[in-house]
Scaffold this motif. Structure first.
Motif, PDB file in Angstrom:
ATOM      1  N   PRO A 168      -0.712   4.531   1.585  1.00 57.66           N
ATOM      2  CA  PRO A 168      -1.834   5.449   1.667  1.00 57.66           C
ATOM      3  C   PRO A 168      -3.041   5.019   0.833  1.00 57.66           C
ATOM      4  N   HIS A 169      -3.018   3.828   0.246  1.00 56.78           N
ATOM      5  CA  HIS A 169      -4.127   3.366  -0.592  1.00 56.78           C
ATOM      6  C   HIS A 169      -5.297   2.943   0.288  1.00 56.78           C
ATOM      7  N   THR A 170      -6.495   3.224  -0.180  1.00 56.14           N
ATOM      8  CA  THR A 170      -7.700   2.862   0.561  1.00 56.14           C
ATOM      9  C   THR A 170      -8.732   2.273  -0.391  1.00 56.14           C
ATOM     10  N   ILE A 171      -9.664   1.530   0.161  1.00 56.13           N
ATOM     11  CA  ILE A 171     -10.839   1.094  -0.591  1.00 56.13           C
ATOM     12  C   ILE A 171     -12.061   1.477   0.241  1.00 56.13           C
ATOM     13  N   THR A 172     -13.161   1.676  -0.433  1.00 58.08           N
ATOM     14  CA  THR A 172     -14.413   1.948   0.256  1.00 58.08           C
ATOM     15  C   THR A 172     -15.131   0.623   0.441  1.00 58.08           C
ATOM     16  N   LEU A 173     -15.441   0.291   1.675  1.00 60.84           N
ATOM     17  CA  LEU A 173     -16.128  -0.960   1.951  1.00 60.84           C
ATOM     18  C   LEU A 173     -17.605  -0.820   1.612  1.00 60.84           C
ATOM     19  N   PRO A 174     -18.186  -1.880   1.031  1.00 63.24           N
ATOM     20  CA  PRO A 174     -19.626  -1.830   0.786  1.00 63.24           C
ATOM     21  C   PRO A 174     -20.391  -1.866   2.115  1.00 63.24           C
ATOM     22  N   ALA A 175     -21.647  -1.473   2.082  1.00 68.49           N
ATOM     23  CA  ALA A 175     -22.487  -1.585   3.274  1.00 68.49           C
ATOM     24  C   ALA A 175     -22.473  -3.038   3.750  1.00 68.49           C
ATOM     25  N   LEU A 176     -22.526  -3.239   5.047  1.00 71.21           N
ATOM     26  CA  LEU A 176     -22.440  -4.589   5.609  1.00 71.21           C
ATOM     27  C   LEU A 176     -23.533  -5.527   5.108  1.00 71.21           C
ATOM     28  N   ASN A 177     -24.663  -4.985   4.685  1.00 66.91           N
ATOM     29  CA  ASN A 177     -25.754  -5.839   4.207  1.00 66.91           C
ATOM     30  C   ASN A 177     -25.768  -6.002   2.687  1.00 66.91           C
ATOM     31  N   ARG A 178     -24.779  -5.441   1.998  1.00 60.96           N
ATOM     32  CA  ARG A 178     -24.740  -5.547   0.527  1.00 60.96           C
ATOM     33  C   ARG A 178     -24.141  -6.896   0.136  1.00 60.96           C
ATOM     34  N   SER A 179     -24.963  -7.760  -0.476  1.00 61.88           N
ATOM     35  CA  SER A 179     -24.504  -9.105  -0.804  1.00 61.88           C
ATOM     36  C   SER A 179     -24.662  -9.446  -2.286  1.00 61.88           C
ATOM     37  N   ALA A 180     -24.901  -8.435  -3.120  1.00 61.48           N
ATOM     38  CA  ALA A 180     -25.051  -8.675  -4.559  1.00 61.48           C
ATOM     39  C   ALA A 180     -24.792  -7.366  -5.299  1.00 61.48           C
ATOM     40  N   PRO A 181     -24.435  -7.479  -6.612  1.00 56.32           N
ATOM     41  CA  PRO A 181     -24.272  -6.277  -7.422  1.00 56.32           C
ATOM     42  C   PRO A 181     -25.610  -5.551  -7.551  1.00 56.32           C
ATOM     43  N   LEU A 202      -9.549  -9.104   2.669  1.00 49.73           N
ATOM     44  CA  LEU A 202      -9.132  -8.214   3.747  1.00 49.73           C
ATOM     45  C   LEU A 202      -8.158  -8.964   4.640  1.00 49.73           C
ATOM     46  N   VAL A 203      -6.933  -8.478   4.663  1.00 43.91           N
ATOM     47  CA  VAL A 203      -5.829  -9.130   5.375  1.00 43.91           C
ATOM     48  C   VAL A 203      -5.451  -8.298   6.600  1.00 43.91           C
ATOM     49  N   PRO A 204      -4.697  -8.873   7.524  1.00 45.71           N
ATOM     50  CA  PRO A 204      -4.321  -8.125   8.732  1.00 45.71           C
ATOM     51  C   PRO A 204      -3.531  -6.850   8.400  1.00 45.71           C
ATOM     52  N   PRO A 205      -3.691  -5.823   9.230  1.00 44.89           N
ATOM     53  CA  PRO A 205      -2.920  -4.587   9.034  1.00 44.89           C
ATOM     54  C   PRO A 205      -1.418  -4.877   8.997  1.00 44.89           C
ATOM     55  N   GLY A 206      -0.714  -4.168   8.138  1.00 42.19           N
ATOM     56  CA  GLY A 206       0.732  -4.341   8.014  1.00 42.19           C
ATOM     57  C   GLY A 206       1.143  -5.474   7.090  1.00 42.19           C
ATOM     58  N   SER A 207       0.190  -6.171   6.497  1.00 41.41           N
ATOM     59  CA  SER A 207       0.504  -7.325   5.645  1.00 41.41           C
ATOM     60  C   SER A 207       1.352  -6.954   4.439  1.00 41.41           C
ATOM     61  N   CYS A 208       1.179  -5.747   3.911  1.00 40.09           N
ATOM     62  CA  CYS A 208       1.921  -5.382   2.695  1.00 40.09           C
ATOM     63  C   CYS A 208       3.427  -5.347   2.941  1.00 40.09           C
ATOM     64  N   LEU A 264      -3.863  -2.333 -12.192  1.00 41.49           N
ATOM     65  CA  LEU A 264      -3.751  -1.641 -10.927  1.00 41.49           C
ATOM     66  C   LEU A 264      -2.697  -0.544 -10.985  1.00 41.49           C
ATOM     67  N   ALA A 265      -1.580  -0.826 -11.645  1.00 42.63           N
ATOM     68  CA  ALA A 265      -0.538   0.186 -11.777  1.00 42.63           C
ATOM     69  C   ALA A 265      -1.069   1.404 -12.532  1.00 42.63           C
ATOM     70  N   GLU A 266      -1.822   1.155 -13.589  1.00 45.50           N
ATOM     71  CA  GLU A 266      -2.383   2.266 -14.363  1.00 45.50           C
ATOM     72  C   GLU A 266      -3.383   3.056 -13.526  1.00 45.50           C
ATOM     73  N   LEU A 267      -4.237   2.357 -12.801  1.00 44.48           N
ATOM     74  CA  LEU A 267      -5.246   3.004 -11.974  1.00 44.48           C
ATOM     75  C   LEU A 267      -4.616   3.882 -10.890  1.00 44.48           C
ATOM     76  N   LEU A 268      -3.554   3.386 -10.282  1.00 45.14           N
ATOM     77  CA  LEU A 268      -2.922   4.088  -9.157  1.00 45.14           C
ATOM     78  C   LEU A 268      -1.741   4.965  -9.563  1.00 45.14           C
ATOM     79  N   GLY A 269      -1.377   4.926 -10.849  1.00 39.71           N
ATOM     80  CA  GLY A 269      -0.247   5.716 -11.296  1.00 39.71           C
ATOM     81  C   GLY A 269       1.081   5.175 -10.783  1.00 39.71           C
ATOM     82  N   LEU A 270       1.177   3.851 -10.643  1.00 38.97           N
ATOM     83  CA  LEU A 270       2.408   3.214 -10.142  1.00 38.97           C
ATOM     84  C   LEU A 270       3.285   2.758 -11.287  1.00 38.97           C
ATOM     85  N   THR A 271       4.560   2.638 -11.026  1.00 36.62           N
ATOM     86  CA  THR A 271       5.502   2.079 -11.982  1.00 36.62           C
ATOM     87  C   THR A 271       5.851   0.671 -11.514  1.00 36.62           C
ATOM     88  N   LEU A 272       5.734  -0.300 -12.403  1.00 38.36           N
ATOM     89  CA  LEU A 272       6.064  -1.683 -12.051  1.00 38.36           C
ATOM     90  C   LEU A 272       7.511  -1.993 -12.342  1.00 38.36           C
TER      91      LEU A 272
END
Length: 102
Positions: free
Chosen positions: A44-57, A23-29, A94-102
């Protein structure tokens, strides 16, 4: 990162995808130069953060929990990635997952 930063910012591991999310500072991209071992995404890409107490698969979990307002700085992250050379590189999957062209 731990030595360079005096403690590491938050990192999420997704073992199913085989990815780490720093997790990097906003605007890093807008400042991220192309890198062989990492991709930096912002809106517009997002990720869902795990619960704060989740520390293992199963599922994504906090490999390095979030501590206060510390985020991972770009330059030390780029240097660490270049030094460690993690495999496999994320670009094609990642390109395939997001439908991006490299």
């Amino acid at each position: 990162m731990l030595r360079q930063q005096g403690g590491c910012g938050p990192v999420i591991e997704d073992p199913e995808a085989g990815w780490l999310y720093w997790l990097v500072p906003p605007g890093s991209c807008t400042r991220w130069e192309p890198h062989e071992y990492a991709v930096c995404l912002g809106g517009p890409h997002t990720i869902t953060l795990p619960a704060l107490n989740r520390s293992a698969p199963p599922g994504p979990y906090w490999l390095r929990p979030s501590a206060s307002d510390r985020l991972v700085p770009l330059d030390p992250l780029r240097q660490a990635l270049a030094l460690c050379r993690p495999e496999s590189t994320p670009h094609a999957a990642l390109a395939e997952l997001l439908g991006l062209t490299l």
